[in-house]
Write a protein that holds these residues in place. Structure first.
Motif, PDB file in Angstrom:
ATOM      1  N   ILE A   1      -1.619 -28.230 -68.105  1.00  0.00           N
ATOM      2  CA  ILE A   1      -1.012 -27.102 -68.822  1.00  0.00           C
ATOM      3  C   ILE A   1      -1.992 -25.933 -68.845  1.00  0.00           C
ATOM      4  O   ILE A   1      -3.162 -26.090 -69.193  1.00  0.00           O
ATOM      5  CB  ILE A   1      -0.642 -27.501 -70.271  1.00  0.00           C
ATOM      6  CG1 ILE A   1       0.431 -28.577 -70.261  1.00  0.00           C
ATOM      7  CG2 ILE A   1      -0.156 -26.279 -71.045  1.00  0.00           C
ATOM      8  CD1 ILE A   1       0.775 -29.073 -71.648  1.00  0.00           C
TER       9      ILE A   1
ATOM     10  N   LYS B   1      -0.463 -19.159 -68.434  1.00  0.00           N
ATOM     11  CA  LYS B   1       0.845 -19.107 -67.787  1.00  0.00           C
ATOM     12  C   LYS B   1       1.987 -19.332 -68.768  1.00  0.00           C
ATOM     13  O   LYS B   1       3.161 -19.247 -68.383  1.00  0.00           O
ATOM     14  CB  LYS B   1       0.910 -20.149 -66.660  1.00  0.00           C
ATOM     15  CG  LYS B   1      -0.040 -19.851 -65.506  1.00  0.00           C
ATOM     16  CD  LYS B   1       0.072 -20.905 -64.424  1.00  0.00           C
ATOM     17  CE  LYS B   1      -0.865 -20.601 -63.255  1.00  0.00           C
ATOM     18  NZ  LYS B   1      -0.779 -21.633 -62.189  1.00  0.00           N
ATOM     19  N   GLU B   2       1.634 -19.635 -70.018  1.00  0.00           N
ATOM     20  CA  GLU B   2       2.668 -19.873 -71.038  1.00  0.00           C
ATOM     21  C   GLU B   2       2.409 -19.010 -72.274  1.00  0.00           C
ATOM     22  O   GLU B   2       2.495 -19.469 -73.404  1.00  0.00           O
ATOM     23  CB  GLU B   2       2.708 -21.360 -71.417  1.00  0.00           C
ATOM     24  CG  GLU B   2       3.144 -22.277 -70.293  1.00  0.00           C
ATOM     25  CD  GLU B   2       3.457 -23.684 -70.792  1.00  0.00           C
ATOM     26  OE1 GLU B   2       4.008 -23.823 -71.908  1.00  0.00           O
ATOM     27  OE2 GLU B   2       3.142 -24.636 -70.067  1.00  0.00           O
TER      28      GLU B   2
ATOM     29  N   THR C   1       4.739 -18.882 -75.211  1.00  0.00           N
ATOM     30  CA  THR C   1       4.703 -19.988 -76.174  1.00  0.00           C
ATOM     31  C   THR C   1       3.718 -19.699 -77.291  1.00  0.00           C
ATOM     32  O   THR C   1       3.880 -20.172 -78.418  1.00  0.00           O
ATOM     33  CB  THR C   1       4.284 -21.300 -75.459  1.00  0.00           C
ATOM     34  OG1 THR C   1       5.180 -21.551 -74.374  1.00  0.00           O
ATOM     35  CG2 THR C   1       4.320 -22.481 -76.422  1.00  0.00           C
TER      36      THR C   1
END
Length: 354
Positions: A139, A143-144, A147
């Motif tokens: 993870i 890139k998130e 979130t």
């Protein structure tokens, strides 16, 4: 709901130095060709959002402005029993979302170079993401970001005062509140206070000198402060609110008005106790283009009653603006100390929140 809320305040500060420059003297500005004492908007906003008024009104709806968020993530993982090296590694990766992280050899390798304004919702999301990374090393928090970061949430102070992420401006939040620097309505010449400190244990036969000598700048005056809140933008910044949270905007506006009227910056307060209250407040609501009334004081106020003369100058200038440009408001409400017809602070707050 009218779009703009404008506040104009006149506050008398006795001899004080609530906001210092790099030399330790009161901040100043040249306005109308003469020196005025000044209190920066940064100093005022910091005093307001860190006040008990904001904390009591907006519990669980206040952000944190810090470089140490990575350390919080690290501590959260350590409390979960994670090995320290692993906790630091994960904390550094997540902290990098909020800004450039210090070098691994730094004494605090999880610290961020910049101050990041982080909401309670984002804090919880970061902790949850850190726990996800324990079970899935692939993870990548960069890139998130969606979130971990919010473009709207119930952090009232971020909604009011905005935030900036230099590394990724797409996550910036525009401030709904614009706050001017407060300036005196009249000329001020800052003075120096020469002081001494005495050594309690030094005997008189040793010498009669002081243990320490120094000087501190100070000044006094009636300050004009202007602030404007775009209530539509503030509502947008707060996002869609759950049932039972619809009072956040009202609570935040009430806290802002009360703090602006009653909270003083903390500079040199132990030496001067300049805990001031606004002597005059003019609150305006409407959809018209906002405008400051600082032009009332381009010509410095001169007289024996600086507060009264400042109020007179403000009202005269406002009337002239209305005559030439039309009213800059739809509704208004005034508080004036010494005027028995005046509204109270509670009534001003109610007006601003409606």
């Amino acid at each position: 709901m009218s779009r703009f809320l404008q506040l104009h305040l006149l506050t008398f500060y006795p001899p004080s130095n609530v906001n210092r420059d790099d030399a330790g003297n009161p901040k100043t500005a040249v306005v109308g060709g003469v020196t005025r004492q000044r209190i920066s908007s940064q100093s005022l906003k910091r005093a307001w959002r860190s006040s008990d008024i904001f904390k009591n009104a907006l519990e669980d709806h206040m952000g944190v402005r810090t470089q140490r968020f990575g350390r919080e993530i690290q501590q959260h993982l350590l409390q979960k029993g994670v090995e320290e090296t692993k906790a630091i590694e994960i904390a550094r990766k997540i902290a990098s979302v909020y800004g450039k992280v210090k070098a691994e050899k730094d004494k605090d390798p999880t610290a961020i170079d910049q101050l990041a304004f982080i909401s309670p919702k984002e804090r919880e999301a970061a902790f949850a993401f850190a726990e996800r990374m324990l079970s899935d090393a692939k993870i990548d928090p960069m890139k998130e970001k969606e979130t971990l970061l919010c473009k709207a949430d119930t952090a009232a102070d971020i909604g009011l005062f905005g935030r900036m992420f230099a590394s990724d401006p797409s996550w910036n939040r525009e401030a709904a509140a614009q706050v001017a620097h407060a300036i005196t309505t009249h000329r001020v010449t800052p003075e120096d206070d020469f002081y001494t400190a005495i050594d309690d244990l030094k005997k008189t036969e040793e010498d009669t000198g002081a243990g320490f000598i120094g000087d501190a700048g100070f000044g006094s005056g009636v300050f004009y402060l202007y602030l404007c809140v775009n209530r539509h933008l503030f509502k947008e910044n707060l996002g869609s609110q759950e049932e039972g949270e619809s009072g956040i905007m009202s609570a935040a506006l009430g806290a802002l008005v009360e703090a602006a009227a009653t909270v003083s910056p903390s500079g040199k307060q132990n030496s001067f106790a300049a805990l001031a209250r606004a002597g005059y407040i003019l609150a305006e609501k409407g959809d018209q283009q906002p405008r400051t009334l600082a032009g009332s004081f381009v010509k410095p106020v001169i007289g024996e009653d600086l507060m009264k003369d400042s109020i007179t100058a403000l009202k005269k200038f406002r009337s002239e603006l209305t005559r030439v440009y039309g009213p800059g408001y739809t509704e208004d409400c005034e508080l004036e100390l010494g005027n028995k017809e005046s509204k109270t602070l509670a009534e001003i707050v109610k007006f601003c929140c409606a």
